[in-house]
Design a protein around this motif. Structure first.
Motif, PDB file in Angstrom:
ATOM      1  N   SER A   1       0.825  -1.205   0.000  1.00  0.00           N
ATOM      2  CA  SER A   1       0.000   0.000   0.000  1.00  0.00           C
ATOM      3  C   SER A   1       0.858   1.254   0.000  1.00  0.00           C
ATOM      4  N   THR A   2       1.944   1.221   0.782  1.00  0.00           N
ATOM      5  CA  THR A   2       2.851   2.367   0.837  1.00  0.00           C
ATOM      6  C   THR A   2       3.523   2.603  -0.504  1.00  0.00           C
ATOM      7  N   ASN A   3       3.955   1.503  -1.151  1.00  0.00           N
ATOM      8  CA  ASN A   3       4.606   1.626  -2.464  1.00  0.00           C
ATOM      9  C   ASN A   3       3.653   2.189  -3.508  1.00  0.00           C
ATOM     10  N   ARG A   4       2.380   1.726  -3.478  1.00  0.00           N
ATOM     11  CA  ARG A   4       1.405   2.251  -4.428  1.00  0.00           C
ATOM     12  C   ARG A   4       1.174   3.739  -4.215  1.00  0.00           C
ATOM     13  N   ALA A   5       1.067   4.145  -2.952  1.00  0.00           N
ATOM     14  CA  ALA A   5       0.853   5.558  -2.649  1.00  0.00           C
ATOM     15  C   ALA A   5       2.045   6.398  -3.094  1.00  0.00           C
ATOM     16  N   ASN A   6       3.263   5.878  -2.860  1.00  0.00           N
ATOM     17  CA  ASN A   6       4.459   6.611  -3.278  1.00  0.00           C
ATOM     18  C   ASN A   6       4.545   6.715  -4.802  1.00  0.00           C
ATOM     19  N   SER A   7       4.152   5.653  -5.501  1.00  0.00           N
ATOM     20  CA  SER A   7       4.195   5.667  -6.969  1.00  0.00           C
ATOM     21  C   SER A   7       3.236   6.704  -7.532  1.00  0.00           C
ATOM     22  N   VAL A   8       2.022   6.751  -6.976  1.00  0.00           N
ATOM     23  CA  VAL A   8       1.036   7.739  -7.438  1.00  0.00           C
ATOM     24  C   VAL A   8       1.533   9.145  -7.163  1.00  0.00           C
ATOM     25  N   GLU A   9       2.101   9.343  -5.982  1.00  0.00           N
ATOM     26  CA  GLU A   9       2.616  10.665  -5.626  1.00  0.00           C
ATOM     27  C   GLU A   9       3.758  11.074  -6.562  1.00  0.00           C
ATOM     28  N   TYR A  10       4.608  10.115  -6.922  1.00  0.00           N
ATOM     29  CA  TYR A  10       5.729  10.417  -7.819  1.00  0.00           C
ATOM     30  C   TYR A  10       5.225  10.772  -9.213  1.00  0.00           C
ATOM     31  N   LEU A  11       4.228  10.018  -9.711  1.00  0.00           N
ATOM     32  CA  LEU A  11       3.661  10.320 -11.022  1.00  0.00           C
ATOM     33  C   LEU A  11       3.042  11.712 -11.061  1.00  0.00           C
ATOM     34  N   VAL A  12       2.340  12.060  -9.986  1.00  0.00           N
ATOM     35  CA  VAL A  12       1.718  13.386  -9.924  1.00  0.00           C
ATOM     36  C   VAL A  12       2.786  14.481  -9.936  1.00  0.00           C
ATOM     37  N   SER A  13       3.848  14.254  -9.182  1.00  0.00           N
ATOM     38  CA  SER A  13       4.910  15.267  -9.137  1.00  0.00           C
ATOM     39  C   SER A  13       5.603  15.407 -10.494  1.00  0.00           C
ATOM     40  N   MET A  14       5.808  14.269 -11.195  1.00  0.00           N
ATOM     41  CA  MET A  14       6.419  14.329 -12.523  1.00  0.00           C
ATOM     42  C   MET A  14       5.492  15.031 -13.522  1.00  0.00           C
TER      43      MET A  14
ATOM     44  N   GLU B   1       3.368  17.402 -12.821  1.00  0.00           N
ATOM     45  CA  GLU B   1       3.441  18.838 -12.547  1.00  0.00           C
ATOM     46  C   GLU B   1       4.728  19.435 -13.128  1.00  0.00           C
ATOM     47  N   LEU B   2       5.828  18.684 -13.021  1.00  0.00           N
ATOM     48  CA  LEU B   2       7.081  19.165 -13.587  1.00  0.00           C
ATOM     49  C   LEU B   2       7.000  19.249 -15.110  1.00  0.00           C
ATOM     50  N   ALA B   3       6.393  18.240 -15.729  1.00  0.00           N
ATOM     51  CA  ALA B   3       6.265  18.224 -17.189  1.00  0.00           C
ATOM     52  C   ALA B   3       5.393  19.382 -17.665  1.00  0.00           C
ATOM     53  N   ARG B   4       4.302  19.651 -16.952  1.00  0.00           N
ATOM     54  CA  ARG B   4       3.423  20.770 -17.329  1.00  0.00           C
ATOM     55  C   ARG B   4       4.151  22.092 -17.227  1.00  0.00           C
TER      56      ARG B   4
ATOM     57  N   GLY C   1       7.194  22.478 -17.892  1.00  0.00           N
ATOM     58  CA  GLY C   1       8.287  22.493 -18.856  1.00  0.00           C
ATOM     59  C   GLY C   1       9.620  22.071 -18.279  1.00  0.00           C
ATOM     60  N   ASP C   2       9.614  21.518 -17.068  1.00  0.00           N
ATOM     61  CA  ASP C   2      10.860  21.078 -16.450  1.00  0.00           C
ATOM     62  C   ASP C   2      11.427  19.868 -17.191  1.00  0.00           C
ATOM     63  N   LYS C   3      12.737  19.857 -17.363  1.00  0.00           N
ATOM     64  CA  LYS C   3      13.385  18.804 -18.143  1.00  0.00           C
ATOM     65  C   LYS C   3      13.162  17.420 -17.541  1.00  0.00           C
ATOM     66  N   GLN C   4      13.240  17.311 -16.228  1.00  0.00           N
ATOM     67  CA  GLN C   4      13.092  15.997 -15.601  1.00  0.00           C
ATOM     68  C   GLN C   4      11.722  15.405 -15.863  1.00  0.00           C
ATOM     69  N   GLY C   5      10.674  16.213 -15.739  1.00  0.00           N
ATOM     70  CA  GLY C   5       9.326  15.716 -15.982  1.00  0.00           C
ATOM     71  C   GLY C   5       9.122  15.294 -17.427  1.00  0.00           C
ATOM     72  N   VAL C   6       9.657  16.076 -18.355  1.00  0.00           N
ATOM     73  CA  VAL C   6       9.520  15.747 -19.779  1.00  0.00           C
ATOM     74  C   VAL C   6      10.260  14.459 -20.100  1.00  0.00           C
ATOM     75  N   VAL C   7      11.496  14.339 -19.614  1.00  0.00           N
ATOM     76  CA  VAL C   7      12.296  13.136 -19.874  1.00  0.00           C
ATOM     77  C   VAL C   7      11.641  11.907 -19.248  1.00  0.00           C
ATOM     78  N   PHE C   8      11.062  12.072 -18.069  1.00  0.00           N
ATOM     79  CA  PHE C   8      10.409  10.945 -17.406  1.00  0.00           C
ATOM     80  C   PHE C   8       9.271  10.390 -18.250  1.00  0.00           C
ATOM     81  N   PHE C   9       8.421  11.266 -18.780  1.00  0.00           N
ATOM     82  CA  PHE C   9       7.276  10.783 -19.547  1.00  0.00           C
ATOM     83  C   PHE C   9       7.682  10.263 -20.925  1.00  0.00           C
ATOM     84  N   ILE C  10       8.767  10.767 -21.479  1.00  0.00           N
ATOM     85  CA  ILE C  10       9.289  10.189 -22.713  1.00  0.00           C
ATOM     86  C   ILE C  10       9.764   8.765 -22.452  1.00  0.00           C
ATOM     87  N   ALA C  11      10.497   8.590 -21.350  1.00  0.00           N
ATOM     88  CA  ALA C  11      10.981   7.256 -20.988  1.00  0.00           C
ATOM     89  C   ALA C  11       9.824   6.310 -20.682  1.00  0.00           C
TER      90      ALA C  11
END
Length: 221
Positions: A54-67, A69-72, A74-84
């Motif tokens: 349950s903790t891992n699932r919650a952390n994964s969702v939180e990480y996706l949301v943060s990525m 927000e970064l992609a929206r 225009g942050d490089k990390q968020g864009v690269v993450f979603f490309i990968a």
């Protein structure tokens, strides 16, 4: 009482009907006694695994949301993450399809037409003209006749300078005169190809599948 029946007894009722002894709970463990034998079923590990999942699932969702927000932003990390992530998901489907295609049965069919042709119309300048390999063949499966056009799992589009790659690809077809070896989907025989995925293609797909995620992890973690 078998292990499975005892498990059900522990979950459904607080006492075992066969041994007539009440179960006692101590520190997350359930004990049942029968004929001076003790059966121990510990739920501590199960509880820890569930909590960890349950903790891992919650952390994964939180990480996706943060990525996201970064992609929206225009942050490089968020864009690269979603490309990968996109490469990982798309190539996962591609790898599964290629592995299944390698198991397709074959049948002899007749080649009606084949070779390289222009792609998207001829360009004004010959050097800019694009070429693809194409074919038209017919075959029979369980008494039913089909036609196919697919030559390879991969669709290569090249210019005039690299046209030799397409010629080499078409020469790789198992062909004897007008007869060719055709691989077809046993669950859907109208889907067919003249060439099955090779080891080199699988290696390239695997690299595209996992490479971007590994590069992302090495760069940002």
């Amino acid at each position: 009482m078998s292990g499975r029946r005892l498990w059900l007894a522990l979950i459904v009722i607080p006492e075992c009907s066969l041994c007539d002894r009440r179960l006692r709970i101590n520190n997350g463990q359930l004990f049942a006694h029968r004929n001076e034998k003790r059966f121990v079923l510990s739920f501590q590990k199960i509880w820890k695994i569930e909590n960890r999942s349950s903790t891992n699932r919650a952390n994964s969702v939180e990480y996706l949301v943060s990525m996201w927000e970064l992609a929206r932003a225009g942050d490089k990390q968020g864009v690269v993450f979603f490309i990968a992530l996109y490469c990982f998901l798309i190539m996962s489907l591609s790898l599964i399809g290629q592995l299944r295609m390698r198991q397709w049965p074959s049948v002899r069919g007749k080649l009606l037409d084949g070779g390289t042709r222009t792609f998207g119309g001829s360009d004004r300048y010959d050097a800019d003209t694009r070429y693809v390999v194409s074919a038209l063949y017919e075959y029979e499966v369980d008494g039913k006749r089909y036609q196919g056009k697919r030559v390879s799992p991969w669709i290569f589009v090249t210019n005039r300078n690299a046209r030799g790659i397409l010629d080499h690809q078409f020469k790789s077809v198992d062909r004897h005169g007008d007869l060719v070896k055709i691989f077809y989907n046993p669950n859907n025989p109208k889907k067919s190809t003249l060439l099955k995925p090779g080891k080199f293609g699988l290696c390239v797909s695997f690299a595209i599948w996992i490479g971007p995620l590994l590069a992302y992890g090495a760069s940002y973690h």
